[in-house]
Scaffold this motif. Sequence first.
Motif, short mmCIF file in Angstrom:
data_model
loop_
_atom_site.label_atom_id
_atom_site.label_comp_id
_atom_site.label_asym_id
_atom_site.label_seq_id
_atom_site.Cartn_x
_atom_site.Cartn_y
_atom_site.Cartn_z
N HIS A 199 -45.70 27.45 13.79
CA HIS A 199 -46.40 28.71 14.01
C HIS A 199 -47.74 28.49 14.70
O HIS A 199 -48.18 29.30 15.52
CB HIS A 199 -46.57 29.46 12.68
CG HIS A 199 -45.26 29.94 12.15
ND1 HIS A 199 -44.67 31.10 12.59
CD2 HIS A 199 -44.40 29.38 11.26
CE1 HIS A 199 -43.51 31.25 11.97
NE2 HIS A 199 -43.32 30.23 11.18
N ALA B 29 -48.58 30.10 18.30
CA ALA B 29 -49.80 30.89 18.45
C ALA B 29 -50.68 30.37 19.57
O ALA B 29 -51.40 31.13 20.22
CB ALA B 29 -50.57 30.91 17.13
N HIS B 30 -50.67 29.06 19.80
CA HIS B 30 -51.51 28.49 20.86
C HIS B 30 -50.88 28.65 22.24
O HIS B 30 -51.56 29.00 23.21
CB HIS B 30 -51.75 27.00 20.61
CG HIS B 30 -52.49 26.33 21.73
ND1 HIS B 30 -53.86 26.47 21.90
CD2 HIS B 30 -52.06 25.55 22.76
CE1 HIS B 30 -54.24 25.79 22.97
NE2 HIS B 30 -53.16 25.23 23.51
N ARG C 55 -40.96 37.00 16.97
CA ARG C 55 -42.06 36.13 16.55
C ARG C 55 -42.74 35.51 17.76
O ARG C 55 -43.97 35.42 17.83
CB ARG C 55 -41.54 35.04 15.60
CG ARG C 55 -42.57 33.97 15.24
CD ARG C 55 -43.71 34.58 14.42
NE ARG C 55 -44.77 33.61 14.17
CZ ARG C 55 -45.83 33.45 14.96
NH1 ARG C 55 -45.96 34.17 16.07
NH2 ARG C 55 -46.76 32.58 14.65
N SER D 144 -44.49 38.33 20.05
CA SER D 144 -45.76 38.84 19.51
C SER D 144 -46.91 37.89 19.79
O SER D 144 -48.08 38.29 19.73
CB SER D 144 -45.64 39.08 18.01
OG SER D 144 -45.45 37.86 17.30
N ALA D 145 -46.60 36.63 20.11
CA ALA D 145 -47.63 35.64 20.42
C ALA D 145 -47.79 35.43 21.92
O ALA D 145 -48.43 34.46 22.35
CB ALA D 145 -47.31 34.31 19.74
#
Length: 236
Positions: free
Chosen positions: A159, A163-164, A194, A197-198
Amino acid sequence: MTNTTAAPVRGLREFHDLDRLIALMTGAEKHAPAAHSTLDALWVLYDKVLRVTPDTVDDPGRDRFLLSKGHGPMAYYAVLAAHGFFGEELLPGFGAYDSPLGHHPDRLLVPGAEIGSGSLGHGLPLAVGTVLGLRAQGLTDPRVWVLIGDAELDEGSNHEAIAHAGPAGLEQLHALVIDNASATHGWPGGIASRFASAGWAAVTVDGRDHEALYTAFTTPHPGKPLAVVARVEPKS
């Protein structure tokens, strides 16, 4: 430098030959469901997408493929053998003390392997680091692919990598998620949501449909990393 942007050599073997190659590997620790869940996606990647051959495994301009789902490497070994990275005579020794083909791949022993893998949650962070390392060297053409299992998404390290990578615009990064309903946790809208959304481009396909896989693998995604969720039958 060898031209690694050209299409890989095709037709060394056919997809239906993989079952025979996998059958050469015996032993009690085959993790057969983990291997067979990846078979079609691996074949399409190596046969139609990845710009790497046995002659270009050390070329800085090659594409990189990282097998994070390393606890079931038989399909990976079969595909590598089918494409000439090593001879099929190594396959019957799978898992033996003196065989280079261990229950988890070892990058120092397996021709064509980019990482040693098997511990869940490591591959995607390593892929992010690989892209950043390539960028630091001015290598913006090589693509980095990482194959992960849906259960690996239970790990926090993944995760953080997700996210990065989106906000960082790591366009060279491609994550292939094999979804065999093994994950403990889920996401509203499915796994692809998932990633989306990032800030990733994300698609979901039938993991046994070769044409659909190829279309997904070659989806344009300017300025974003790409996630392909390949759904296969649930692990039994």
